[in-house]
Design a protein around this motif. Structure first.
Motif, PDB file in Angstrom:
ATOM      1  N   ILE A   1       1.031  -1.156  -0.106  1.00 11.57           N
ATOM      2  CA  ILE A   1       0.060  -0.006   0.166  1.00 11.57           C
ATOM      3  C   ILE A   1       0.996   1.237   0.284  1.00 11.57           C
ATOM      4  CG2 ILE A   1      -1.913  -0.986   1.233  1.00 11.57           C
ATOM      5  CD1 ILE A   1      -0.973  -0.185   3.815  1.00 11.57           C
ATOM      6  N   ARG A   2       0.402   2.353  -0.690  1.00 13.95           N
ATOM      7  CA  ARG A   2       1.284   3.466  -0.669  1.00 13.95           C
ATOM      8  C   ARG A   2       0.429   4.851  -1.221  1.00 13.95           C
ATOM      9  NH1 ARG A   2       3.644   0.805  -6.312  1.00 13.95           N
ATOM     10  NH2 ARG A   2       3.121  -0.950  -5.202  1.00 13.95           N
ATOM     11  N   THR A   3       1.045   5.818  -0.990  1.00 10.88           N
ATOM     12  CA  THR A   3       0.437   6.993  -1.327  1.00 10.88           C
ATOM     13  C   THR A   3       1.406   8.163  -1.266  1.00 10.88           C
ATOM     14  OG1 THR A   3      -1.097   8.557  -0.485  1.00 10.88           O
ATOM     15  CG2 THR A   3       0.361   7.991   1.106  1.00 10.88           C
ATOM     16  N   LEU A   4       1.203   9.089  -2.494  1.00 11.56           N
ATOM     17  CA  LEU A   4       2.037  10.277  -2.617  1.00 11.56           C
ATOM     18  C   LEU A   4       1.236  11.476  -2.678  1.00 11.56           C
ATOM     19  CD1 LEU A   4       5.076  11.400  -3.094  1.00 11.56           C
ATOM     20  CD2 LEU A   4       4.726  10.797  -5.537  1.00 11.56           C
ATOM     21  N   GLN A   5       1.343  12.553  -1.924  1.00 13.75           N
ATOM     22  CA  GLN A   5       0.556  13.634  -2.025  1.00 13.75           C
ATOM     23  C   GLN A   5       1.231  15.043  -1.786  1.00 13.75           C
ATOM     24  OE1 GLN A   5      -2.800  13.459   0.830  1.00 13.75           O
ATOM     25  NE2 GLN A   5      -3.023  11.422   0.719  1.00 13.75           N
ATOM     26  N   ASN A   6       0.703  15.855  -2.338  1.00 14.60           N
ATOM     27  CA  ASN A   6       1.433  17.317  -2.339  1.00 14.60           C
ATOM     28  C   ASN A   6       0.747  18.004  -1.143  1.00 14.60           C
ATOM     29  OD1 ASN A   6       3.054  19.277  -3.665  1.00 14.60           O
ATOM     30  ND2 ASN A   6       1.050  20.544  -3.835  1.00 14.60           N
ATOM     31  N   ILE A   7       1.598  18.320  -0.308  1.00 13.95           N
ATOM     32  CA  ILE A   7       1.009  18.875   1.106  1.00 13.95           C
ATOM     33  C   ILE A   7       1.317  20.475   0.783  1.00 13.95           C
ATOM     34  CG2 ILE A   7       1.283  18.952   3.698  1.00 13.95           C
ATOM     35  CD1 ILE A   7       0.628  16.103   2.189  1.00 13.95           C
ATOM     36  N   PRO A   8       0.029  21.245   1.007  1.00 10.42           N
ATOM     37  CA  PRO A   8       0.220  22.526   1.175  1.00 10.42           C
ATOM     38  C   PRO A   8       1.035  23.138   2.198  1.00 10.42           C
ATOM     39  CG  PRO A   8      -2.017  21.829   0.925  1.00 10.42           C
ATOM     40  CD  PRO A   8      -1.261  20.681   1.294  1.00 10.42           C
ATOM     41  N   ALA A   9       1.571  24.285   1.779  1.00  8.02           N
ATOM     42  CA  ALA A   9       2.389  25.275   2.840  1.00  8.02           C
ATOM     43  C   ALA A   9       1.659  25.266   4.180  1.00  8.02           C
ATOM     44  CB  ALA A   9       2.923  26.540   2.370  1.00  8.02           C
ATOM     45  N   SER A  10       2.332  25.336   5.254  1.00  8.69           N
ATOM     46  CA  SER A  10       1.966  25.676   6.690  1.00  8.69           C
ATOM     47  C   SER A  10       0.981  24.604   7.101  1.00  8.69           C
ATOM     48  CB  SER A  10       1.379  26.965   6.689  1.00  8.69           C
ATOM     49  OG  SER A  10       2.653  28.054   6.598  1.00  8.69           O
ATOM     50  N   THR A  11       0.953  23.455   6.659  1.00  8.02           N
ATOM     51  CA  THR A  11       0.091  22.314   6.856  1.00  8.02           C
ATOM     52  C   THR A  11       0.413  21.474   8.133  1.00  8.02           C
ATOM     53  OG1 THR A  11      -0.952  22.205   4.854  1.00  8.02           O
ATOM     54  CG2 THR A  11      -1.454  20.621   6.045  1.00  8.02           C
ATOM     55  N   THR A  12      -0.400  21.170   9.333  1.00  5.49           N
ATOM     56  CA  THR A  12       0.029  20.201  10.368  1.00  5.49           C
ATOM     57  C   THR A  12      -1.052  19.380  10.543  1.00  5.49           C
ATOM     58  OG1 THR A  12      -0.844  21.809  11.792  1.00  5.49           O
ATOM     59  CG2 THR A  12       1.349  22.033  11.525  1.00  5.49           C
ATOM     60  N   ASN A  13      -0.500  18.195  11.322  1.00  7.18           N
ATOM     61  CA  ASN A  13      -1.438  17.092  11.504  1.00  7.18           C
ATOM     62  C   ASN A  13      -2.424  16.608  10.457  1.00  7.18           C
ATOM     63  OD1 ASN A  13      -0.574  16.667  14.146  1.00  7.18           O
ATOM     64  ND2 ASN A  13      -1.741  18.632  14.703  1.00  7.18           N
ATOM     65  N   LEU A  14      -1.891  16.498   9.147  1.00  2.00           N
ATOM     66  CA  LEU A  14      -2.663  16.050   7.905  1.00  2.00           C
ATOM     67  C   LEU A  14      -2.333  14.565   7.763  1.00  2.00           C
ATOM     68  CD1 LEU A  14      -4.386  16.738   5.496  1.00  2.00           C
ATOM     69  CD2 LEU A  14      -2.152  17.012   4.264  1.00  2.00           C
ATOM     70  N   GLN A  15      -3.351  13.878   7.682  1.00  5.55           N
ATOM     71  CA  GLN A  15      -3.453  12.406   7.502  1.00  5.55           C
ATOM     72  C   GLN A  15      -3.298  12.157   6.021  1.00  5.55           C
ATOM     73  OE1 GLN A  15      -6.096   9.147   9.547  1.00  5.55           O
ATOM     74  NE2 GLN A  15      -6.788   9.371   7.567  1.00  5.55           N
ATOM     75  N   ILE A  16      -2.128  11.374   5.606  1.00  9.69           N
ATOM     76  CA  ILE A  16      -2.206  11.115   4.206  1.00  9.69           C
ATOM     77  C   ILE A  16      -2.518   9.527   3.945  1.00  9.69           C
ATOM     78  CG2 ILE A  16      -0.408  12.855   3.874  1.00  9.69           C
ATOM     79  CD1 ILE A  16       1.891  11.016   3.647  1.00  9.69           C
ATOM     80  N   LEU A  17      -2.323   8.782   4.830  1.00 12.58           N
ATOM     81  CA  LEU A  17      -2.571   7.182   4.792  1.00 12.58           C
ATOM     82  C   LEU A  17      -3.305   6.752   5.760  1.00 12.58           C
ATOM     83  CD1 LEU A  17      -0.550   4.638   3.001  1.00 12.58           C
ATOM     84  CD2 LEU A  17      -1.489   4.189   5.318  1.00 12.58           C
ATOM     85  N   SER A  18      -4.415   5.746   5.676  1.00 12.42           N
ATOM     86  CA  SER A  18      -5.150   5.329   7.098  1.00 12.42           C
ATOM     87  C   SER A  18      -5.364   3.865   6.213  1.00 12.42           C
ATOM     88  CB  SER A  18      -6.308   5.873   7.030  1.00 12.42           C
ATOM     89  OG  SER A  18      -7.121   5.350   7.898  1.00 12.42           O
ATOM     90  N   TYR A  19      -5.031   2.956   7.076  1.00 12.31           N
ATOM     91  CA  TYR A  19      -5.200   1.425   6.718  1.00 12.31           C
ATOM     92  C   TYR A  19      -5.876   0.827   7.924  1.00 12.31           C
ATOM     93  CZ  TYR A  19      -4.387  -3.324   5.513  1.00 12.31           C
ATOM     94  OH  TYR A  19      -4.433  -4.977   5.166  1.00 12.31           O
ATOM     95  N   VAL A  20      -6.999   0.089   7.770  1.00 14.81           N
ATOM     96  CA  VAL A  20      -7.390  -0.657   9.029  1.00 14.81           C
ATOM     97  C   VAL A  20      -7.602  -2.535   8.228  1.00 14.81           C
ATOM     98  CG1 VAL A  20      -9.326  -1.375  10.201  1.00 14.81           C
ATOM     99  CG2 VAL A  20      -8.653   1.015   9.794  1.00 14.81           C
ATOM    100  N   PRO A  21      -6.922  -3.420   8.921  1.00 17.11           N
ATOM    101  CA  PRO A  21      -7.201  -4.681   8.125  1.00 17.11           C
ATOM    102  C   PRO A  21      -8.485  -5.112   8.384  1.00 17.11           C
ATOM    103  CG  PRO A  21      -5.281  -4.576   9.797  1.00 17.11           C
ATOM    104  CD  PRO A  21      -6.220  -3.209   9.943  1.00 17.11           C
ATOM    105  N   ASN A  22      -8.773  -5.902   7.628  1.00 15.19           N
ATOM    106  CA  ASN A  22     -10.264  -6.461   7.413  1.00 15.19           C
ATOM    107  C   ASN A  22     -10.437  -7.510   8.399  1.00 15.19           C
ATOM    108  OD1 ASN A  22     -10.911  -5.199   4.779  1.00 15.19           O
ATOM    109  ND2 ASN A  22     -10.294  -6.817   3.863  1.00 15.19           N
ATOM    110  N   LYS A  23     -11.632  -7.844   8.896  1.00  8.60           N
ATOM    111  CA  LYS A  23     -11.876  -8.799  10.075  1.00  8.60           C
ATOM    112  C   LYS A  23     -11.153  -9.943   9.776  1.00  8.60           C
ATOM    113  CE  LYS A  23     -15.852 -10.847  12.363  1.00  8.60           C
ATOM    114  NZ  LYS A  23     -17.570 -11.197  12.488  1.00  8.60           N
TER     115      LYS A  23
END
Length: 201
Positions: A73-95
């Motif tokens: 799994i992967r992600t690549l994002q452009n993060i705006p200037a002066s940004t804090t605490n931004l979630q760029i990836l979230s993953y939860v295993p299936n049951k």
């Protein structure tokens, strides 16, 4: 060996058909036993050779089990200037899924290490506490290569149980946008819980 005819040469196949064929090796023998091998050693080798082959078990934290599925799994994002605490990836295993992450990589195109930060957490707690800059509270803000390719992977050991939440949170304190990316590789196993430490590796 036959006596060569007058003016002729010995037949090379005579020695093969004769003495060599009379002392053909058994499958368990590494050639004819040399004088340093005792009769007891020969008997032991024969006994071992006759045993039923035994299967081996590879370390589950390093090799994908035959009944598992690979994970990338992967992600690549452009993060705006002066940004804090931004979630760029979230993953939860299936049951009923048990996830083992064994490699990851990170990417930043920031000019200054001091202006970016990445936090990798599971259920709100930081993992990999000893990955990063040891002189700056092990801050993660620098990749080991110029991209997220296999050549730039970082070895790790991270277990995710069903319903665990893996998050990647970033800060960009620069005055310009910064590209940030992360990649996790491992496997998903539905058959068993593989116990290793979550924090570290």
């Amino acid at each position: 060996m036959r006596t060569p005819k007058k003016g002729g040469h010995p037949n090379p196949f005579d020695s093969y058909k004769g003495p060599y064929m009379q002392r053909m090796n058994k499958p368990y023998q590494m050639g004819i036993a040399n004088p340093t091998m005792s009769p007891t050693d020969v008997v032991k080798r024969e006994e071992v050779s006759s045993e039923i082959p035994q299967g081996i078990s590879l370390p589950p934290h390093l090799f994908i089990p035959a009944d598992a599925q690979s994970l990338d799994i992967r992600t690549l994002q452009n993060i705006p200037a002066s940004t804090t605490n931004l979630q760029i990836l979230s993953y939860v295993p299936n049951k009923n899924d048990f996830v083992k992450i064994i490699n990851y990589s990170i990417f930043f195109d920031a000019l200054l290490f001091a202006l970016v930060n990445m936090r990798i957490t599971v259920n709100g707690s930081r993992v990999f506490p000893y990955h990063g800059d040891p002189n700056d509270n092990f801050k993660i803000g620098l990749g080991v290569g110029s991209d997220l390719s296999n050549a730039n992977l970082i070895a790790c050991q991270l277990d995710l149980q069903p319903n665990d939440l893996l998050q990647v949170i970033v800060d960009n304190l620069d005055t310009v946008d910064v590209a940030m990316g992360v990649r996790f590789m491992g496997y998903v196993d539905k058959s068993t819980i593989r116990k290793t430490g979550r924090f570290g590796g």
